[in-house]
Design a protein around this motif. Structure first.
Motif, PDB file in Angstrom:
ATOM      1  N   THR A 142       0.848  -1.200   0.000  1.00 36.61           N
ATOM      2  CA  THR A 142       0.000   0.000   0.000  1.00 36.61           C
ATOM      3  C   THR A 142       0.881   1.247   0.000  1.00 36.61           C
ATOM      4  O   THR A 142       0.645   2.195  -0.760  1.00 36.61           O
ATOM      5  CB  THR A 142      -0.931  -0.002   1.229  1.00 36.61           C
ATOM      6  OG1 THR A 142      -1.714  -1.198   1.210  1.00 36.61           O
ATOM      7  CG2 THR A 142      -1.840   1.205   1.233  1.00 36.61           C
ATOM      8  N   TRP A 143       1.890   1.250   0.853  1.00 38.33           N
ATOM      9  CA  TRP A 143       2.804   2.388   0.915  1.00 38.33           C
ATOM     10  C   TRP A 143       3.534   2.559  -0.419  1.00 38.33           C
ATOM     11  O   TRP A 143       3.665   3.680  -0.921  1.00 38.33           O
ATOM     12  CB  TRP A 143       3.830   2.176   2.041  1.00 38.33           C
ATOM     13  CG  TRP A 143       4.942   3.171   1.980  1.00 38.33           C
ATOM     14  CD1 TRP A 143       4.939   4.441   2.468  1.00 38.33           C
ATOM     15  CD2 TRP A 143       6.210   2.993   1.332  1.00 38.33           C
ATOM     16  NE1 TRP A 143       6.134   5.069   2.172  1.00 38.33           N
ATOM     17  CE2 TRP A 143       6.927   4.193   1.485  1.00 38.33           C
ATOM     18  CE3 TRP A 143       6.808   1.928   0.657  1.00 38.33           C
ATOM     19  CZ2 TRP A 143       8.212   4.360   0.978  1.00 38.33           C
ATOM     20  CZ3 TRP A 143       8.084   2.103   0.154  1.00 38.33           C
ATOM     21  CH2 TRP A 143       8.769   3.302   0.318  1.00 38.33           C
ATOM     22  N   LEU A 144       4.016   1.441  -0.991  1.00 40.99           N
ATOM     23  CA  LEU A 144       4.771   1.500  -2.239  1.00 40.99           C
ATOM     24  C   LEU A 144       3.946   2.115  -3.366  1.00 40.99           C
ATOM     25  O   LEU A 144       4.423   2.985  -4.095  1.00 40.99           O
ATOM     26  CB  LEU A 144       5.253   0.103  -2.643  1.00 40.99           C
ATOM     27  CG  LEU A 144       6.129   0.005  -3.893  1.00 40.99           C
ATOM     28  CD1 LEU A 144       7.411   0.814  -3.722  1.00 40.99           C
ATOM     29  CD2 LEU A 144       6.463  -1.459  -4.175  1.00 40.99           C
ATOM     30  N   GLU A 145       2.694   1.697  -3.478  1.00 37.26           N
ATOM     31  CA  GLU A 145       1.854   2.241  -4.550  1.00 37.26           C
ATOM     32  C   GLU A 145       1.569   3.724  -4.342  1.00 37.26           C
ATOM     33  O   GLU A 145       1.436   4.475  -5.302  1.00 37.26           O
ATOM     34  CB  GLU A 145       0.551   1.455  -4.674  1.00 37.26           C
ATOM     35  CG  GLU A 145      -0.216   1.829  -5.932  1.00 37.26           C
ATOM     36  CD  GLU A 145      -1.281   0.823  -6.310  1.00 37.26           C
ATOM     37  OE1 GLU A 145      -2.298   1.260  -6.873  1.00 37.26           O
ATOM     38  OE2 GLU A 145      -1.099  -0.384  -6.074  1.00 37.26           O
ATOM     39  N   GLY A 146       1.482   4.168  -3.089  1.00 36.88           N
ATOM     40  CA  GLY A 146       1.224   5.579  -2.809  1.00 36.88           C
ATOM     41  C   GLY A 146       2.471   6.441  -2.764  1.00 36.88           C
ATOM     42  O   GLY A 146       2.385   7.661  -2.638  1.00 36.88           O
TER      43      GLY A 146
ATOM     44  N   THR B 226       6.119   8.221  -4.074  1.00 42.61           N
ATOM     45  CA  THR B 226       6.490   9.006  -5.258  1.00 42.61           C
ATOM     46  C   THR B 226       6.827   8.078  -6.426  1.00 42.61           C
ATOM     47  O   THR B 226       6.435   8.349  -7.564  1.00 42.61           O
ATOM     48  CB  THR B 226       7.694   9.924  -4.941  1.00 42.61           C
ATOM     49  OG1 THR B 226       7.349  10.779  -3.852  1.00 42.61           O
ATOM     50  CG2 THR B 226       8.093  10.749  -6.142  1.00 42.61           C
ATOM     51  N   LEU B 227       7.515   7.001  -6.136  1.00 39.53           N
ATOM     52  CA  LEU B 227       7.857   6.027  -7.174  1.00 39.53           C
ATOM     53  C   LEU B 227       6.590   5.441  -7.800  1.00 39.53           C
ATOM     54  O   LEU B 227       6.480   5.351  -9.027  1.00 39.53           O
ATOM     55  CB  LEU B 227       8.707   4.911  -6.558  1.00 39.53           C
ATOM     56  CG  LEU B 227       9.534   4.046  -7.480  1.00 39.53           C
ATOM     57  CD1 LEU B 227      10.517   4.882  -8.280  1.00 39.53           C
ATOM     58  CD2 LEU B 227      10.262   2.995  -6.662  1.00 39.53           C
ATOM     59  N   GLY B 228       5.627   5.091  -6.959  1.00 37.04           N
ATOM     60  CA  GLY B 228       4.354   4.568  -7.453  1.00 37.04           C
ATOM     61  C   GLY B 228       3.602   5.600  -8.266  1.00 37.04           C
ATOM     62  O   GLY B 228       2.996   5.282  -9.298  1.00 37.04           O
ATOM     63  N   HIS B 229       3.637   6.839  -7.814  1.00 38.60           N
ATOM     64  CA  HIS B 229       2.950   7.916  -8.539  1.00 38.60           C
ATOM     65  C   HIS B 229       3.577   8.118  -9.925  1.00 38.60           C
ATOM     66  O   HIS B 229       2.853   8.259 -10.920  1.00 38.60           O
ATOM     67  CB  HIS B 229       3.016   9.218  -7.736  1.00 38.60           C
ATOM     68  CG  HIS B 229       2.473  10.396  -8.469  1.00 38.60           C
ATOM     69  ND1 HIS B 229       1.128  10.557  -8.699  1.00 38.60           N
ATOM     70  CD2 HIS B 229       3.097  11.439  -9.059  1.00 38.60           C
ATOM     71  CE1 HIS B 229       0.938  11.673  -9.395  1.00 38.60           C
ATOM     72  NE2 HIS B 229       2.132  12.224  -9.617  1.00 38.60           N
ATOM     73  N   ILE B 230       4.880   8.122  -9.991  1.00 39.73           N
ATOM     74  CA  ILE B 230       5.559   8.291 -11.283  1.00 39.73           C
ATOM     75  C   ILE B 230       5.222   7.126 -12.211  1.00 39.73           C
ATOM     76  O   ILE B 230       4.908   7.330 -13.395  1.00 39.73           O
ATOM     77  CB  ILE B 230       7.085   8.412 -11.095  1.00 39.73           C
ATOM     78  CG1 ILE B 230       7.424   9.724 -10.389  1.00 39.73           C
ATOM     79  CG2 ILE B 230       7.817   8.314 -12.436  1.00 39.73           C
ATOM     80  CD1 ILE B 230       8.860   9.821  -9.902  1.00 39.73           C
TER      81      ILE B 230
ATOM     82  N   ALA C 256       5.802  -0.805  -8.315  1.00 39.40           N
ATOM     83  CA  ALA C 256       5.331   0.336  -7.523  1.00 39.40           C
ATOM     84  C   ALA C 256       4.051   0.929  -8.104  1.00 39.40           C
ATOM     85  O   ALA C 256       3.177   1.368  -7.362  1.00 39.40           O
ATOM     86  CB  ALA C 256       6.417   1.414  -7.433  1.00 39.40           C
ATOM     87  N   GLY C 257       3.928   0.912  -9.404  1.00 38.44           N
ATOM     88  CA  GLY C 257       2.743   1.488 -10.037  1.00 38.44           C
ATOM     89  C   GLY C 257       1.508   0.610  -9.944  1.00 38.44           C
ATOM     90  O   GLY C 257       0.390   1.095 -10.096  1.00 38.44           O
TER      91      GLY C 257
END
Length: 158
Positions: free
Chosen positions: A8-12, A14-18, A88-89
């Motif tokens: 959950t943290w990974l997807e939210g 900055t890396l996940g956002h990019i 991450a995405g």
């Protein structure tokens, strides 16, 4: 922190956002990931086919194994870095995907096999290693890495 909280943290992050927001960046990461997988697969096959006496018979197997292992490490590092970015995405989707976990288990097995079994054995003089053992290691290696690839391919189908 449990595994689901991490995803959950990974997807939210900055890396996940990019990874989610910039399709071109994600596509470039996929391209690098696929090219690195091809390099890794090539190093595995060239080494294992040499150990099986199927290819490169005129080159000593230790020369092939040593040269290929250097590129194996480069490919593996790039695969791991690009893979972290890519997951991450879609971290929550990956979390609930059985084939993702099968691939991660197979990948961990492959990495452990290479660095705990195959590489330590192949650092020795190959002429002092029984031929049946070299062939067994080659077949086990091909099997493990084929499993990683097959599970990875099935992620997209599930």
């Amino acid at each position: 922190m449990d595994v689901m909280s991490f995803f959950t943290w990974l997807e939210g992050s900055t890396l996940g956002h990019i990874a989610k927001s910039y399709g071109g960046v994600y596509a470039a990461a996929q391209t690098v990931h696929l090219a690195s997988m091809a390099l890794l697969g090539g190093t595995v096959l060239v080494t294992d086919l040499r150990l099986l006496n199927v290819a490169l018979r005129d080159v000593p197997s230790n020369v092939v194994a040593d040269g290929a292992h250097k590129w194996f490490k480069v490919a593996l590092a790039i695969i791991l870095l690009s893979g972290i970015f890519m997951v991450a995405g879609v971290a929550m989707k990956a979390y609930y995907n059985d084939f993702y976990w099968a691939k991660m288990a197979a990948l961990a097995t492959g990495i452990l096999f290479v660095f705990a079994v195959k590489r330590p054995l192949l650092k020795k003089d190959h002429s002092r290693i029984p031929g049946w053992l070299l062939k067994l290691v080659a077949i086990a290696s091909i099997t493990v890495w084929f499993t990683v690839a097959a599970c990875g391919r099935w992620i997209g189908f599930s």
